[in-house]
Design an enzyme around this catalytic site. Structure first.
Site, mmCIF file in Angstrom:
data_model
loop_
_atom_site.group_PDB
_atom_site.id
_atom_site.type_symbol
_atom_site.label_atom_id
_atom_site.label_comp_id
_atom_site.label_asym_id
_atom_site.label_seq_id
_atom_site.Cartn_x
_atom_site.Cartn_y
_atom_site.Cartn_z
ATOM 1 N N HIS A 130 0.216 -1.565 -0.177
ATOM 2 C CA HIS A 130 0.081 0.243 0.343
ATOM 3 C C HIS A 130 0.534 1.424 0.076
ATOM 4 O O HIS A 130 1.925 1.221 0.501
ATOM 5 C CB HIS A 130 -0.604 -0.007 1.057
ATOM 6 N N GLY A 131 -0.081 2.701 0.151
ATOM 7 C CA GLY A 131 0.815 3.630 -0.204
ATOM 8 C C GLY A 131 1.256 4.121 0.959
ATOM 9 O O GLY A 131 0.515 3.627 2.129
ATOM 10 N N GLN A 132 1.898 5.304 1.078
ATOM 11 C CA GLN A 132 2.380 5.594 2.828
ATOM 12 C C GLN A 132 0.598 6.071 3.359
ATOM 13 O O GLN A 132 -0.025 6.360 2.937
ATOM 14 C CB GLN A 132 3.415 7.087 2.740
ATOM 15 N N SER A 133 0.636 5.230 4.432
ATOM 16 C CA SER A 133 -0.359 5.825 5.646
ATOM 17 C C SER A 133 0.167 6.933 6.919
ATOM 18 O O SER A 133 1.638 7.024 6.856
ATOM 19 C CB SER A 133 -0.556 4.432 6.600
ATOM 20 N N HIS A 145 0.265 -5.528 3.147
ATOM 21 C CA HIS A 145 1.475 -4.490 3.938
ATOM 22 C C HIS A 145 2.810 -5.447 3.732
ATOM 23 O O HIS A 145 3.413 -7.306 3.614
ATOM 24 C CB HIS A 145 0.799 -5.155 4.826
#
Length: 206
Positions: free
Chosen positions: A10-13, A151
């Site tokens: 996933h992209g940055q959280s 993840h």
């Protein structure tokens, strides 16, 4: 005939930005994370992906939704593709974990196979659920191009398992936000690593 697995983190959280341990906490993407997902989607546009299987946690599923809109492929939510449960470490920064669990954290960074965090999964348990579900999906979609959105820890455990590399090598592998890895599954069910942790599509948006 080959089945190709595209495996994306996933992209940055928001907690990636704060260096907090997320685990199964449901944290949303940052603006940068959304932009990273868009760039990843554009990277995947020409790959003829047939189906998308995503963790149901927001940071992964939002990434998958952005990709789905770009490549016009359906998404299935998969609970088994969630991040590792880190128990009492979840919500803590790396600095806080190091200060409060120094010996265990040192072991996590050197040989995570033997780490037992309170109320958490083990790395081996994560690998087992990731592998079991992935092999099931491969059987159901043999010969197709499959995208898995998951993840960092879970993806590394999965890839090591598919390649039959011992989990002791886990600390030697890096997994960046919105990165892409590709694995081909041959007819004899052997896995071949084609690409690992590629972020070229992100350019300066890292």
């Amino acid at each position: 005939m080959v089945t190709r697995l595209y495996i994306a983190r996933h992209g940055q959280s928001k907690w990636n930005l704060e260096s907090r341990m997320q685990g199964m906490k449901d944290i949303e993407l940052t603006q940068l994370g959304l932009e990273q997902a868009e760039l990843l989607a554009k990277r995947l546009k020409g790959e003829n992906i047939d189906c998308i299987y995503s963790s149901d946690l927001k940071r992964a599923y939002t990434t998958a939704e952005i990709i789905s809109k770009e490549i016009n492929a359906p998404i299935v939510k998969i609970e088994e593709f969630r991040e590792m449960s880190f128990g009492v470490w979840e919500g803590l920064t790396a600095k806080e974990i190091e200060e409060n669990y120094q010996e265990l954290y040192d072991l996590w960074k050197t040989d995570p196979r033997h780490v037992l965090i309170e109320n958490a999964e083990t790395l081996k348990e994560v690998q087992k659920r990731m592998l079991t579900k992935t092999k099931e999906i491969v059987e159901e979609n043999w010969g197709k191009n499959i995208l898995i959105v998951s993840h960092g820890t879970s993806i590394k455990a999965l890839i090591l398992g598919l390649l039959e590399i011992d989990l002791s090598f886990y600390p030697s592998f890096r997994m960046d936000n919105a990165s892409l890895s590709i694995i081909d599954i041959k007819e004899n069910k052997k896995a071949v690593l084609v690409l690992y942790n590629d972020t070229c599509h992100l350019g300066e948006r890292k």
